[in-house]
Design a protein around this motif. Structure first.
Motif, PDB file in Angstrom:
ATOM      1  N   ASP A  24       0.819  -1.209   0.000  1.00  0.00           N
ATOM      2  CA  ASP A  24       0.000   0.000   0.000  1.00  0.00           C
ATOM      3  C   ASP A  24       0.857   1.265   0.000  1.00  0.00           C
ATOM      4  O   ASP A  24       0.371   2.343  -0.356  1.00  0.00           O
ATOM      5  CB  ASP A  24      -0.920   0.008   1.223  1.00  0.00           C
ATOM      6  N   LEU A  25       2.125   1.168   0.378  1.00  0.00           N
ATOM      7  CA  LEU A  25       3.023   2.317   0.403  1.00  0.00           C
ATOM      8  C   LEU A  25       3.749   2.531  -0.922  1.00  0.00           C
ATOM      9  O   LEU A  25       4.410   3.550  -1.112  1.00  0.00           O
ATOM     10  CB  LEU A  25       4.057   2.144   1.516  1.00  0.00           C
ATOM     11  N   GLY A  26       3.648   1.583  -1.828  1.00  0.00           N
ATOM     12  CA  GLY A  26       4.391   1.608  -3.071  1.00  0.00           C
ATOM     13  C   GLY A  26       5.416   0.488  -3.080  1.00  0.00           C
ATOM     14  O   GLY A  26       5.363  -0.436  -2.267  1.00  0.00           O
ATOM     15  N   THR A  27       6.380   0.566  -4.001  1.00  0.00           N
ATOM     16  CA  THR A  27       7.451  -0.415  -4.073  1.00  0.00           C
ATOM     17  C   THR A  27       8.681   0.157  -3.400  1.00  0.00           C
ATOM     18  O   THR A  27       9.230   1.180  -3.819  1.00  0.00           O
ATOM     19  CB  THR A  27       7.785  -0.764  -5.537  1.00  0.00           C
ATOM     20  N   LYS A  28       9.138  -0.500  -2.334  1.00  0.00           N
ATOM     21  CA  LYS A  28      10.270   0.015  -1.583  1.00  0.00           C
ATOM     22  C   LYS A  28      11.571  -0.311  -2.304  1.00  0.00           C
ATOM     23  O   LYS A  28      11.873  -1.469  -2.563  1.00  0.00           O
ATOM     24  CB  LYS A  28      10.290  -0.567  -0.176  1.00  0.00           C
ATOM     25  N   VAL A  29      12.342   0.735  -2.593  1.00  0.00           N
ATOM     26  CA  VAL A  29      13.615   0.554  -3.296  1.00  0.00           C
ATOM     27  C   VAL A  29      14.815   0.717  -2.374  1.00  0.00           C
ATOM     28  O   VAL A  29      15.930   0.324  -2.715  1.00  0.00           O
ATOM     29  CB  VAL A  29      13.725   1.527  -4.489  1.00  0.00           C
ATOM     30  N   VAL A 178      -2.929  -5.217   3.075  1.00  0.00           N
ATOM     31  CA  VAL A 178      -2.689  -5.134   1.635  1.00  0.00           C
ATOM     32  C   VAL A 178      -1.481  -6.012   1.308  1.00  0.00           C
ATOM     33  O   VAL A 178      -0.348  -5.684   1.670  1.00  0.00           O
ATOM     34  CB  VAL A 178      -2.432  -3.687   1.190  1.00  0.00           C
ATOM     35  N   GLY A 179      -1.721  -7.110   0.631  1.00  0.00           N
ATOM     36  CA  GLY A 179      -0.643  -8.014   0.265  1.00  0.00           C
ATOM     37  C   GLY A 179      -0.081  -7.698  -1.100  1.00  0.00           C
ATOM     38  O   GLY A 179      -0.442  -6.704  -1.744  1.00  0.00           O
ATOM     39  N   ARG A 180       0.791  -8.565  -1.553  1.00  0.00           N
ATOM     40  CA  ARG A 180       1.401  -8.359  -2.873  1.00  0.00           C
ATOM     41  C   ARG A 180       0.393  -8.524  -3.999  1.00  0.00           C
ATOM     42  O   ARG A 180       0.662  -8.128  -5.138  1.00  0.00           O
ATOM     43  CB  ARG A 180       2.560  -9.342  -3.064  1.00  0.00           C
ATOM     44  N   ASP A 181      -0.776  -9.085  -3.684  1.00  0.00           N
ATOM     45  CA  ASP A 181      -1.822  -9.231  -4.699  1.00  0.00           C
ATOM     46  C   ASP A 181      -2.851  -8.108  -4.620  1.00  0.00           C
ATOM     47  O   ASP A 181      -3.940  -8.216  -5.181  1.00  0.00           O
ATOM     48  CB  ASP A 181      -2.515 -10.595  -4.549  1.00  0.00           C
ATOM     49  N   ILE A 207      -3.405  -7.852  12.274  1.00  0.00           N
ATOM     50  CA  ILE A 207      -3.427  -7.335  10.906  1.00  0.00           C
ATOM     51  C   ILE A 207      -3.152  -5.833  10.927  1.00  0.00           C
ATOM     52  O   ILE A 207      -3.502  -5.142  11.882  1.00  0.00           O
ATOM     53  CB  ILE A 207      -4.772  -7.629  10.192  1.00  0.00           C
ATOM     54  N   ASP A 208      -2.525  -5.324   9.870  1.00  0.00           N
ATOM     55  CA  ASP A 208      -2.078  -3.934   9.799  1.00  0.00           C
ATOM     56  C   ASP A 208      -2.463  -3.348   8.444  1.00  0.00           C
ATOM     57  O   ASP A 208      -2.016  -3.835   7.402  1.00  0.00           O
ATOM     58  CB  ASP A 208      -0.558  -3.881   9.993  1.00  0.00           C
ATOM     59  N   ALA A 209      -3.287  -2.286   8.468  1.00  0.00           N
ATOM     60  CA  ALA A 209      -3.740  -1.649   7.232  1.00  0.00           C
ATOM     61  C   ALA A 209      -2.938  -0.406   6.875  1.00  0.00           C
ATOM     62  O   ALA A 209      -3.183   0.211   5.824  1.00  0.00           O
ATOM     63  CB  ALA A 209      -5.221  -1.290   7.335  1.00  0.00           C
ATOM     64  N   HIS A 210      -1.999   0.013   7.748  1.00  0.00           N
ATOM     65  CA  HIS A 210      -1.179   1.211   7.467  1.00  0.00           C
ATOM     66  C   HIS A 210      -2.033   2.447   7.196  1.00  0.00           C
ATOM     67  O   HIS A 210      -1.628   3.336   6.440  1.00  0.00           O
ATOM     68  CB  HIS A 210      -0.255   0.973   6.270  1.00  0.00           C
ATOM     69  N   GLY A 211      -3.221   2.521   7.771  1.00  0.00           N
ATOM     70  CA  GLY A 211      -4.062   3.693   7.571  1.00  0.00           C
ATOM     71  C   GLY A 211      -4.559   3.863   6.152  1.00  0.00           C
ATOM     72  O   GLY A 211      -4.890   4.978   5.739  1.00  0.00           O
ATOM     73  N   SER A 212      -4.657   2.757   5.403  1.00  0.00           N
ATOM     74  CA  SER A 212      -4.955   2.849   3.968  1.00  0.00           C
ATOM     75  C   SER A 212      -6.441   2.706   3.631  1.00  0.00           C
ATOM     76  O   SER A 212      -6.811   2.826   2.462  1.00  0.00           O
ATOM     77  CB  SER A 212      -4.171   1.771   3.209  1.00  0.00           C
ATOM     78  N   PRO A 236      -6.442   1.082  11.005  1.00  0.00           N
ATOM     79  CA  PRO A 236      -7.424   0.822   9.958  1.00  0.00           C
ATOM     80  C   PRO A 236      -7.645   2.029   9.045  1.00  0.00           C
ATOM     81  O   PRO A 236      -7.859   1.865   7.844  1.00  0.00           O
ATOM     82  CB  PRO A 236      -8.691   0.485  10.744  1.00  0.00           C
ATOM     83  N   VAL A 237      -7.581   3.234   9.627  1.00  0.00           N
ATOM     84  CA  VAL A 237      -7.832   4.462   8.849  1.00  0.00           C
ATOM     85  C   VAL A 237      -6.672   5.433   9.041  1.00  0.00           C
ATOM     86  O   VAL A 237      -5.746   5.190   9.825  1.00  0.00           O
ATOM     87  CB  VAL A 237      -9.157   5.124   9.278  1.00  0.00           C
ATOM     88  N   SER A 238      -6.742   6.551   8.334  1.00  0.00           N
ATOM     89  CA  SER A 238      -5.691   7.563   8.404  1.00  0.00           C
ATOM     90  C   SER A 238      -5.445   8.018   9.841  1.00  0.00           C
ATOM     91  O   SER A 238      -6.393   8.191  10.616  1.00  0.00           O
ATOM     92  CB  SER A 238      -6.099   8.777   7.558  1.00  0.00           C
ATOM     93  N   PRO A 239      -4.183   8.259  10.210  1.00  0.00           N
ATOM     94  CA  PRO A 239      -3.911   8.796  11.543  1.00  0.00           C
ATOM     95  C   PRO A 239      -4.483  10.190  11.760  1.00  0.00           C
ATOM     96  O   PRO A 239      -4.541  10.664  12.900  1.00  0.00           O
ATOM     97  CB  PRO A 239      -2.377   8.799  11.623  1.00  0.00           C
ATOM     98  N   ASP A 240      -4.935  10.847  10.698  1.00  0.00           N
ATOM     99  CA  ASP A 240      -5.596  12.141  10.837  1.00  0.00           C
ATOM    100  C   ASP A 240      -7.091  12.006  11.122  1.00  0.00           C
ATOM    101  O   ASP A 240      -7.784  13.016  11.259  1.00  0.00           O
ATOM    102  CB  ASP A 240      -5.408  12.978   9.568  1.00  0.00           C
TER     103      ASP A 240
END
Length: 389
Positions: A24-29, A178-181, A207-212, A236-240
């Motif tokens: 959910d954060l993108g692809t970490k490089v 949010v998994g790789r799928d 489980i962790d949704a990263h606020g997504s 589960p939701v945005s920290p805001d």
């Protein structure tokens, strides 16, 4: 003893292409980190970690915060924190007894820099006392239960991935919503069902949704997962959206955890005021260092909210988190990353003591860890974003 200099070293750890995957954060490089060193006139040096962009943190410390710390006695750690937090109004704040924070220092990367300096001050202080940081803070325990944190595998592959964490001895494990799928409620339910098969009925599953997610999706997902005995639903939701998180908490029997992206006790007070929290997850390198984490622990404890420190970053951050876990009475578990993170595992000369799902406190003074001779060169900073979308 007086502080003579405050330095920042920017660090990066590239992720090999074959280890990259989208979340959910993108692809970490790459992973970035900033290590903050606080030197003293005794020859002792404290070491801390700060989240945020390393280049920005360097500027904040070099041009603003660092000069304010030079000349201070690290034994006066509370004074140093209040001086950094309140800025030009530090003296009237301490004289009157109420906070008068500098507007730019309450949150964001300036607070992350303050957190890193504070960790280093406590490391320096504990070294001078000849005891580990957690004992300087006031020890509660010398070991703590850990959970294996990761869980990105798609579909039924989650069975082997989470089962592998349990096989290492962890009695609790965490997976990403949010998994790789990608994400759908059906995808997550399938992955959680597979994970539960892999770990069996007796291992806790978080489980962790990263606020997504939004509130309605979070509630639908929580209801769909209640039968799988979920130990907590993280961010589960945005920290805001503290009010939205409270609505999710009211709608499910699954405990709600959050806090890794909150700053200082005031953010946690707002979560508590909204009734949005069952497990608090402050990050010592963001929320305000050891000084502020102690306040957060006391505040949440008064509300019967447990503490599970967020511990995802560099080895310095993980080491500091170990000491938080050993000192906070309401801490019941500590995160141990299962991701690709050499900057945690290959940074120090000493090994962490983690056996059968339990983390043991270091017995050496200060943080209790020393950098490998090649660490700063191996993890030399690489400009650019950590994630690509």
């Amino acid at each position: 003893m007086k502080i003579t200099e405050v330095r920042v070293v920017a660090m990066s750890d590239p992720v090999p292409p074959e280890r990259r995957h989208r979340t959910d954060l993108g692809t970490k490089v790459k992973s970035d980190s900033a290590i903050i060193f606080v030197d003293s006139d005794t020859g002792l040096t404290g070491m801390g970690a700060a989240l945020g962009n390393p280049g920005v943190l360097q500027a904040i410390v070099e041009y603003e915060l660092g000069p304010e710390v030079v000349g201070e006695d690290p034994m006066f750690s509370e004074r140093i924190y209040e001086k950094l937090y309140n800025g030009s109004r530090a003296r009237p704040a301490m004289d009157t007894g109420w906070s008068q924070p500098d507007p730019s220092r309450r949150r964001g990367m300036v607070m992350e820099a303050i957190a890193g300096i504070d960790i280093a001050v406590w490391d320096l202080k504990a070294q001078a006392l000849g005891i580990p940081v957690y004992q300087a803070l006031g020890a509660t325990r010398d070991r703590v239960r850990a959970y294996g944190s990761g869980g990105w595998a798609p579909g039924d592959e989650a069975e082997a991935e989470l089962g592998g964490y349990a096989a290492k001895g962890f009695s609790a494990v965490k997976m990403r919503v949010v998994g790789r799928d990608g994400f759908s409620i059906e995808n997550t339910v399938r992955r959680v069902k597979a994970a539960r098969r892999g770990i069996g009925p007796d291992v806790e599953l978080m489980i962790d949704a990263h606020g997504s997610l939004d509130v309605s999706t979070s509630i639908r997902l929580a209801k769909a997962l209640e039968s799988y005995d979920i130990a907590w639903f993280e961010e589960p939701v945005s920290p805001d959206d503290h009010q939205g998180q409270a609505l999710v908490r009211q709608a499910t029997s699954i405990p709600i955890a959050s806090g890794e992206r909150e700053f200082t006790r005031y953010d946690f007070q707002d979560l508590l005021a909204h009734g949005a929290l069952d497990i608090a997850q402050p990050d010592v390198a963001r929320a305000g260092g050891f000084t502020e984490i102690r306040r957060i622990a006391a505040l949440t404890s008064a509300h019967q909210v447990r503490l599970a420190p967020h511990a995802w970053g560099s080895g310095v951050l993980f080491a500091a988190s170990i000491h938080v876990a050993m000192a906070a009475p309401n801490c019941h578990i500590l995160e141990v990353s299962q991701g690709y993170m050499p900057m945690i595992w290959d940074l120090f000369n000493e090994d962490y003591q983690i056996h059968d799902g339990v983390v043991y406190a270091p017995d050496r003074p200060g943080l209790g860890f020393t950098l490998r001779a090649d660490a700063l060169e191996r993890f030399k900073y690489i400009p650019g974003p950590e994630y690509e979308w």
